[in-house]
Design an enzyme around this catalytic site. Structure first.
Site, PDB file in Angstrom:
ATOM      1  N   GLU A   1       0.786  -1.418  -0.070  1.00  7.36           N
ATOM      2  CA  GLU A   1      -0.020   0.022   0.091  1.00  7.36           C
ATOM      3  C   GLU A   1       0.825   1.283  -0.024  1.00  7.36           C
ATOM      4  O   GLU A   1       1.761   1.388   1.010  1.00  7.36           O
ATOM      5  CB  GLU A   1      -0.875   0.058   1.374  1.00  7.36           C
ATOM      6  CG  GLU A   1      -1.931  -0.794   1.112  1.00  7.36           C
ATOM      7  CD  GLU A   1      -2.965  -0.933   2.520  1.00  7.36           C
ATOM      8  OE1 GLU A   1      -2.709   0.344   3.186  1.00  7.36           O
ATOM      9  OE2 GLU A   1      -3.723  -1.582   2.703  1.00  7.36           O
TER      10      GLU A   1
ATOM     11  N   GLU B   1      -5.669   8.673  10.212  1.00  6.93           N
ATOM     12  CA  GLU B   1      -4.365   8.280  10.836  1.00  6.93           C
ATOM     13  C   GLU B   1      -3.987   8.743  12.126  1.00  6.93           C
ATOM     14  O   GLU B   1      -4.550   9.629  12.473  1.00  6.93           O
ATOM     15  CB  GLU B   1      -3.373   8.702   9.750  1.00  6.93           C
ATOM     16  CG  GLU B   1      -3.521   8.382   8.145  1.00  6.93           C
ATOM     17  CD  GLU B   1      -3.856   7.108   7.937  1.00  6.93           C
ATOM     18  OE1 GLU B   1      -3.280   6.130   8.703  1.00  6.93           O
ATOM     19  OE2 GLU B   1      -4.130   6.939   6.786  1.00  6.93           O
TER      20      GLU B   1
END
Length: 259
Positions: free
Chosen positions: A44, A55
């Site tokens: 990824e 995040e």
């Protein structure tokens, strides 16, 4: 058979995540090839964004470092194009709707396919709003990868039926980051998906140790690790290739003991 399908053929897939351009795009390019050699089955690539809502602090900091160094989506496309001269490992972008939207959805997807990307993950796009992205991805042959969270139970079968590539099972509520324990019943999530559709399930969010990877690989088809690797990139900077390669080898070896 697509490259993503190949990644899950007869083995448990180890899927590392890195932020493009942290510490530099040149290092990112070398990391992709090094991680493939170390046993990564699919990688990824995070396209940095100024407000990465899913995040935790580790990947947020990497996003800021990359953006401050002048990383752009176009420069990342160029880097992927160069990676494809020497690597055929399946590659999936992970970024945010705004990045794709501001670039132009069709322009972004077309370019991603041209440089050799295999899929796209947009963690901030809910199932109900995916159509404008997924339709374009389908037209160009880019897998639009769906996420399911511990809270999506009654929607899992709906999401699974329309999923492409693999289903990203979010193992923990909240943002990405290293967790000392994974308390979610991942096995139950995977079973729910498989009842609707025989599609690979990869588990991410919070996995950092070989023990956790081995445990998750027992019930899922793949294990995704981001923050622990991004942390190494932040610590070692230009010298991160060897420690990251070692980490990938250790995680992959642990997963192979789950059979």
């Amino acid at each position: 058979m697509s490259r993503i399908e190949q990644a899950f053929q007869k083995k448990k897939a180890f899927i590392p995540f890195i932020t493009c351009g942290d510490p530099s795009l040149e290092v990112t390019k070398k990391l992709v090839c090094a991680m493939e050699k170390a046993g990564a089955d699919l990688i990824e690539l995070g396209i940095p964004f100024s407000d990465p809502t899913a995040e935790g602090p580790v990947i947020q900091a990497a996003n800021i470092r990359a953006l401050s160094a002048g990383v752009t989506t176009d420069k990342i496309f160029k880097m992927v194009d160069e990676v494809r001269q020497e690597s055929s490992v399946p590659l999936v972008f992970m970024t945010y709707a705004n990045v794709v939207f501001s670039y132009g959805i069709e322009r972004f997807v077309k370019k991603a396919v041209e440089v050799g990307m295999d899929g796209l993950i947009l963690p901030d796009v809910p199932y109900e709003e995916k159509e404008e992205f997924q339709a374009v991805c389908q037209r160009y042959g880019l897998a639009f990868i769906s996420l399911i969270a511990p809270t999506s139970q009654e929607r899992v079968s709906m999401i699974a039926r329309e999923a492409e590539g693999f289903v990203y099972c979010v193992s923990s509520l909240g943002v990405t980051g290293v967790r000392s324990q994974i308390t979610t019943d991942v096995e139950a999530m995977v079973k729910l998906v498989k009842q609707s559709r025989d599609i690979p399930c990869a588990v991410g969010f919070g996995i950092s140790t070989p023990e956790q990877a081995r445990e998750m690989a027992r019930c899922a088809d793949g294990v995704i690790v981001g923050s622990a690797i991004v942390k190494l990139c932040g610590e070692y900077k230009e010298a991160c290739i060897e420690p990251v390669s070692r980490y990938v080898r250790d995680m992959k070896a642990a997963m192979e003991q789950s059979f």
